[in-house]
Every structure is written in C-alpha cells, then in structure tokens.
Design a protein around this motif. Structure first.
Motif, PDB file in Angstrom:
ATOM      1  N   ASP A   1      17.295   1.273  88.223  1.00 37.89           N
ATOM      2  CA  ASP A   1      16.497   2.459  87.946  1.00 37.89           C
ATOM      3  C   ASP A   1      15.377   2.456  88.965  1.00 37.89           C
ATOM      4  O   ASP A   1      14.672   1.458  89.110  1.00 37.89           O
ATOM      5  N   ASP A   2      15.257   3.555  89.696  1.00 36.00           N
ATOM      6  CA  ASP A   2      14.240   3.612  90.756  1.00 36.00           C
ATOM      7  C   ASP A   2      12.826   3.484  90.206  1.00 36.00           C
ATOM      8  O   ASP A   2      11.917   3.085  90.926  1.00 36.00           O
ATOM      9  N   ALA A   3      12.655   3.820  88.931  1.00 36.63           N
ATOM     10  CA  ALA A   3      11.306   3.737  88.339  1.00 36.63           C
ATOM     11  C   ALA A   3      10.889   2.282  88.095  1.00 36.63           C
ATOM     12  O   ALA A   3       9.707   1.985  87.978  1.00 36.63           O
ATOM     13  N   TRP A   4      11.856   1.389  88.010  1.00 38.99           N
ATOM     14  CA  TRP A   4      11.528  -0.009  87.754  1.00 38.99           C
ATOM     15  C   TRP A   4      11.000  -0.674  89.025  1.00 38.99           C
ATOM     16  O   TRP A   4      11.370  -0.314  90.137  1.00 38.99           O
TER      17      TRP A   4
ATOM     18  N   THR B   1       2.418  -1.584  91.628  1.00 38.22           N
ATOM     19  CA  THR B   1       1.805  -1.316  90.328  1.00 38.22           C
ATOM     20  C   THR B   1       0.598  -2.229  90.077  1.00 38.22           C
ATOM     21  O   THR B   1       0.671  -3.428  90.314  1.00 38.22           O
ATOM     22  N   ASN B   2      -0.482  -1.598  89.587  1.00 38.35           N
ATOM     23  CA  ASN B   2      -1.692  -2.376  89.283  1.00 38.35           C
ATOM     24  C   ASN B   2      -1.424  -3.464  88.258  1.00 38.35           C
ATOM     25  O   ASN B   2      -0.771  -3.222  87.249  1.00 38.35           O
ATOM     26  N   GLY B   3      -1.948  -4.644  88.518  1.00 35.66           N
ATOM     27  CA  GLY B   3      -1.832  -5.723  87.536  1.00 35.66           C
ATOM     28  C   GLY B   3      -0.551  -6.518  87.643  1.00 35.66           C
ATOM     29  O   GLY B   3      -0.345  -7.472  86.898  1.00 35.66           O
TER      30      GLY B   3
ATOM     31  N   LEU C   1       2.445  -3.134  81.319  1.00 40.54           N
ATOM     32  CA  LEU C   1       3.304  -2.429  82.276  1.00 40.54           C
ATOM     33  C   LEU C   1       4.189  -1.438  81.538  1.00 40.54           C
ATOM     34  O   LEU C   1       4.861  -1.790  80.577  1.00 40.54           O
ATOM     35  N   GLU C   2       4.162  -0.199  81.990  1.00 45.33           N
ATOM     36  CA  GLU C   2       4.948   0.851  81.327  1.00 45.33           C
ATOM     37  C   GLU C   2       6.432   0.723  81.650  1.00 45.33           C
ATOM     38  O   GLU C   2       7.272   0.859  80.782  1.00 45.33           O
ATOM     39  N   GLU C   3       6.728   0.486  82.919  1.00 45.40           N
ATOM     40  CA  GLU C   3       8.120   0.427  83.348  1.00 45.40           C
ATOM     41  C   GLU C   3       8.590  -1.035  83.475  1.00 45.40           C
ATOM     42  O   GLU C   3       7.810  -1.915  83.803  1.00 45.40           O
TER      43      GLU C   3
END
Lengths: 451, 255
Positions: free
Chosen positions: A91-94, A114-116, A170-172
């Motif tokens: 998944d490109d979002a990951w 991604t931050n953090g 982390l959202e994703e």
C-alpha cells in the motif's frame, strides 16, 4: 582442521563465510564484533539441531534436509517494486522498508518522512549508533542457547531498523518486507529487524517474508521488539516462502508497563517453517495477544513455537492459533506459558484448533502451562477435527455441491483469523491467498465426517 | 408431483435398523401435506430420506419427482430440482455468513440449470427484502450462520432461506419445535404467503398447534415407520384431543 563431532551439523559449512565477514568488517564497532563472536561460538557448539530424541524443541521436526544442503553466502539479486506488489501485500500509504537478500534497499523502500518515525537500514543504525541500538540489539535474541538466533547474530550485518518516538501515534502501518531475490543459487539469508516503540507510542507493523526464487533457500529472520511503557504494537506476520525453502524465524518481544503487543501471523509458505515467538511480560499491566493461521499441503511442515513469560503481576496473555492441514503435511503447535513466582493475578489462555483435510496429515499440538505463582487464571486446549459431515449435508441440501460446500467450510474456519488483518490492503491480500490456496488443499483432501 | 411408493429405509451400515417400513405417499402440485406422529415414528427420517441424507439407505421402494426417480441424486441435485428441507436442528457454521452462503446456493442452482447467475446487486435487494419479510434481525444475518442463534432465530433463518431459494417442494422438519407463539406465527405466515398452485409443502410435526396457522390439505399419521391413517385437517384436531394412543395400540397389535 578438526572435524566437528557428527552431532554438530553444518558448522564447517558456514565457517568460511563467517571468517570472511570478520575479515571484511575490521572497521565495525567493537561491540558488534563481540556480539558476533559470541554468537558464532554458540552456534559452533550447537550446529543445526538435527538431534531429535531428548530435544523437546525439535522432537517433531526433522532438520536433516536443511543440514545436508549447501547454501551460498553474500549474493544479492535485483528486485523490482512491481515484483513485490505482485507477490505480497502493498500500500503506497504505508511506510515500507524493503530488505533484499538480507540487505536494506533504499530504492525499493517507500518512506514518507513521517514525524516520530525513525526507519531505515539496520547497517546505518549500527554504524551511527542510532537510539539505544547498542544496548538493545541481540539482547532479546542471539545470546540464548538457540542455534538459529545464534547463526543469524553471528552474521549480523544489515536489515531494518524501526523506532517510534515517545508519544507518537502512527496512523498508517509500517511494513518491513524481507524478500529473497530470484537468483538461481540456493542461498542463506540473515534478515534482521529491530523495533523500538517509545513510551506511549503506537504502531501497526507488518512483517512480510517473500521469496522470488525457485530453488531452495534458507532464511533465519530474527526480530527483536522493545515495547516501552504504555506503547502499543499491532504486529502482523506474513510468511510466503517458496515451497522448497527453509524458514526458521524468531521473534522476541520485551514489554514494559501497560504496553500491549498484539500479533497475528499468516503462514502458508516454505518446505519447513518455524514461527518461534516469545513475549516477555516484564512489567505490571503488560498484555499480549498471539494469534495466527497456518495452512499446509503437500509435504510441508509448519511449526508454531509460541511462548510467553509472565514475569510480573497483572499481565494477560492470549495464544490462539488455527491450522488447516491437507496432503501429507505436518504441523506442530507448541504453546507455552510460564508464570513466574512474582506474577500474581496473571491471566493466560492458549488454544490451538486444527482442521484436518486428509488422513496423511500429522499434527502435534502441545499446549503447556508452567505456573509458579498461586493467584492465576489460566486455560488451555487443543483440538483436531475433520470437516463435519452433518454441516456439509446442510449446505448440500441448499444446492451447493460437496466440493463447493467444503470450500465454504474451510474458508469459514479461516475467517476468524483472516478478519484480524485490519489494514485493508493487507486483509485483501491474505483473503486472496487463502482463496487461491483452498482448491490446492481440497485437491489433496480425502476425509469427511467428525473425527 | 412427489410420489413415494413402498419406501423402506435403514440406517447405513447398521443391520436390522429399518426405520421406514413401506411408505406410500402422493403429494400433488400446490398441496400441503402434514405428517404427524409420535417421537421415534420415523417422521424426521422420512423428511431426510427425501432430501438424500448421507446416513440413510433406501432398501426398497421408489421416490419420484415429476415422474423421475430421485433416489440416485445427491442432496444438491435434489435441491436443483426445487426441493428444500427446513432442518429441525440447523447446523451452526462459524465464519460463514448467511448472505454469502445463500448467494453460493443460488449460483449453484443457476449453474446446474444452465441459467444466468443473479448479480450481486439484485441478490442484495432480494436478500434485504426477504430479511424484512421474515422479520429476522438484520445484524444477525451478518454474523456466522446459525452460530449463537437462539432456537427461534435458527428457524427464522430457515424460513429466510426458504423465501430466497423459492423451492417447488418444501419439507419442514419439525420447524415448530422450540418456537414460541410469535415465532410459530412467522413460520406459518411464511408458508401461507408462499403457498401457490406450483408449490407443495410437507409439514412434519409432532403437535397440532402449527396446523392452527397452516391449514393442510391432507394429514397423515405416521407410526412405527408406516402411515396408519390419512385424512383431512380434522385428523389433526383428533390427534390434538386424543394423542397417538389408539394408533400405538393398533401398531403394536399388528407388529
């Protein structure tokens, strides 16, 4: 050169490669050299565990074919993103980290900054001393008396490093893909992953093992995870080795106060595979859930070596595995829960359910509890049964033919675990693989009725 | 439509296990036949032999549907001919949702008959409509088939399947057992609404109470594997009043 005694298998074979690594890495940090050296010493004493009698860990697993085979070291092939997408979840979002033949690959990795999240090559993390790497790596896996973590640690060089900073949610998902390239040689790989989940952080981590080769390969993935206080790791493990390969995987987790580790495994590949996972509940309030699905056919063997140590009070653990076996395949479920003397108010459950589709299969299910505390809630059980004749009749009476009815029932049996794969692209992937696999399982099926 | 002639049935692989001892029965198109009898009389066996259950063997006699023998047909093939059995104890099937399973059933039937499969969209519409008609809890049908369903919910689910599959010969095997009056009414409403000149029913029941809501054309009394009396709806009322006592005495005397 003295030959190793016959009971110590496959030490000589790996020795030249180890010597080359030592020579080539004169500039490596001293601590790393010491870790490797100690691990090599351990492996030299153990070798590939081919002795089964009196060896509880390998009683049901014949590793002679692994010990007998020759594997090349240090070859790295080419892999494309399209190949990865074709055979594994994507998944490109990951944030995706790709490790090819044991080496971190920057081009194939898809990192969003991604931050953090600190994610990248393990070799870089080692050379720059990222985070607590020196005090973490090979402390959960590699210093124990276990051949495969010792072997992997002796060759510790690269892999993936994932750290989630404190309070980061982390959202994703973060995916780590370990892929064996399509080179024709039989090779040994030493995939390695270190995960450091900071206090009150939260991450969904997908660990994927893919194999693009046609010949037999040997992989010894070692994953170490540190779950700090209040952190949450939602872990998925997908094992898709080719049917001739050996996959001896180890996962070790140390959990601190009120941390949660939830893992679901999907194991369908390899000739002989072991998923050895151990969680150490090392502070009050920690909880872990270890679930999984394994499917075997042909002459495959899948071992689940699942263990949890309750070292501190008020922790909970839950082990639940389901197996679908056909052909002449073999599965081992060895679930172990140890509750230490101090670990009062522990709650532990263990369950292993198997669906046997043919008479030629073997399942060795061995749930066990070792309890040294007195205030504990614990339950365990294991079952093995065939497709139920009565249930088939019910479906048939509605107009579904027997083969289709069996497929519905097998799929239904898997459903509960498949539903645990929450990220959509991942869920679609495991469903697709299961649906494609069921006809192969049924083609080797010859049983009906309740066992 | 259905003809049963001198039907003898035993349990597979068990000697001297004859349960049905020469049944003759003829069900015409659009008719509702009730089969009544005490426990152990062979009612459920008859229902299941008609559907082709795996552990019974027909040792003598014949069953024909529209003139063709169905004895060599598998249960799924019988279903494709329009037969349906509402089970006394429907199986619980974890991980299989009723929606999914009914779509598979309809697809198989269409395939066997060389008809076009229903689109997912049309099927969804039909399914939702029938869920409403049967009064089954919509969240229930999203769950595993029958798993954790109450007795009443399982029977409603059988009626849902009946409504979706639209058979031409529906056999209800003690569908009334374990139902409260409300659920009983739902079953009866289902049957009554589906009653049509082209569809026949065989309603197997121990008690007369279901027949307060469904008026049968013919009532048969089955005792000890044989039909001992046949009559109109009044026969059911007689059983309600006097029980099966007089038949049991007769049956023992002739045994």
């Amino acid at each position: 050169m003295t030959l190793a005694p016959p009971s110590i298998a496959a030490v000589e074979k790996y020795s030249p490669a180890y010597e080359s690594l030592v020579t080539a890495s004169a500039a490596a940090p001293e601590w790393l050299k010491a870790v490797r050296q100690q691990a090599w010493a351990t492996y030299s004493e153990l070798g590939i565990p081919v002795k089964r009698r009196g060896n509880e860990l390998w009683k049901y697993t014949n590793l002679q074919p692994l010990a007998a085979e020759d594997f090349r070291h240090g070859l790295t092939g080419e892999v494309s993103v399209d190949q990865l997408k074709a055979v594994g979840p994507w998944d490109d979002a990951w944030n995706t980290l790709v490790v090819v033949d044991g080496k971190f690959n920057t081009e194939l990795s898809n990192l969003h900054g991604t931050n953090g999240l600190v994610a990248g090559s393990l070799a870089d993390a080692i050379s720059t001393g990222t985070g607590d790497i020196e005090s973490q790596i090979a402390t959960l896996a590699g210093r124990e008396e276990y051949a495969f973590t010792a072997l992997n640690t002796a060759f510790l060089d690269d892999g993936a490093y994932v750290a989630i900073e404190r309070d980061t949610v982390l959202e994703e998902p973060v995916q780590v893909v370990f892929v064996t390239s399509s080179l024709s040689e039989s090779r040994v790989n030493y995939p390695r992953l270190l995960v450091d989940a900071g206090e009150n952080s939260s991450v969904v981590l997908i660990e994927t093992h893919l194999n693009l080769a046609e010949e037999s390969q040997f992989s010894t993935p070692v994953v170490e995870m540190f779950a700090h206080a209040g952190s949450s790791i939602r872990h998925y493990r997908v094992q898709m080795e080719n049917e001739k390969s050996f996959h001896l995987g180890t996962t070790r987790i140390r959990q601190l106060d009120d941390s949660n580790f939830t893992s679901t495994s999907f194991a369908v590949g390899a000739s002989i595979a072991r998923n050895d996972i151990h969680t150490l509940l090392d502070a009050p309030g920690a909880s872990c859930t270890l679930h999984g699905l394994y499917m075997t056919n042909g002459e495959q063997q899948q071992d689940q070596e699942i263990s949890t140590t309750h070292a501190k009070p008020h922790c909970t653990s839950d082990q639940f595995y389901k197996g679908i076996l056909s052909g002449k395949s073999h599965a081992v479920f060895s679930g172990k829960v140890v509750v230490m003397r101090d670990a009062q108010k522990s709650d532990a459950t263990q369950k292993d359910l198997n669906l046997l589709l043919s008479r030629g299969v073997e399942i060795d299910a061995k749930p066990s509890l070792e309890i040294y505390a007195d205030d504990v809630t614990a339950a365990h059980g294991a079952t093995a049964g065939h497709v139920d004749r009565e249930t088939l009749y019910y479906l048939e009476s509605r107009g579904v033919d027997q083969e289709a009815a069996k497929a519905i029932l097998v799929r239904g049996f898997a459903e509960e675990i498949l539903n645990e794969f929450e990220p959509k692209s991942l869920h679609d992937f495991v469903e697709k693989v299961t649906d494609e696999r069921i006809p192969a399982l049924l083609a080797e099926s010859d049983t009906l009725g309740t066992a | 439509m259905l003809e049963i002639k001198n039907l003898h049935t035993s349990v597979l692989d068990i000697d001297d296990s004859e349960i049905l001892k020469g049944i003759d029965l003829s069900v015409g198109k659009g008719e509702i036949h009730a089969i009544m009898g005490p426990n152990g009389s062979g009612k459920s066996t008859l229902a299941n032999v008609l559907m082709g259950r795996f552990d019974y063997v027909v040792t003598e006699g014949e069953i024909t549907l529209d003139g063709e023998s169905i004895l060599d047909l598998r249960p799924d093939q019988r279903a494709h001919l329009g037969m349906f059995l509402a089970f006394q104890y429907p199986a619980e099937i974890p991980g299989v949702r009723p929606w999914q399973f009914l779509k598979a059933a309809l697809d198989s039937k269409a395939e066997a008959r060389g008809e076009e499969k229903m689109t997912v969209r049309n099927f969804s519409k039909l399914f939702d409509e029938k869920v409403g008609a049967v009064g089954i809890n919509p969240t229930l049908v999203k769950r595993s088939l029958n798993e954790g369903f109450s007795g009443g919910e399982k029977k409603r689910n059988e009626m849902l399947q009946l409504e979706v599959l639209q058979p031409t010969l529906a056999i209800l095997d003690e569908t009334d057992s374990g139902l409260d009056v409300d659920a009983l009414r739902i079953v009866a409403e289902g049957v009554n609404s589906m009653r049509s000149p082209g569809r026949s029913f065989i309603v197997v029941t121990h008690y007369q109470r279901l027949l307060n809501y469904i008026t049968p054309d013919v009532v048969h009394i089955l005792v000890n594997g044989k039909i001992v009396n046949t009559g109109g709806p009044e026969l059911a009322l007689e059983v309600e009043k006097d029980g099966y006592k007089k038949y049991l005495v007769t049956s023992e005397a002739t045994a």
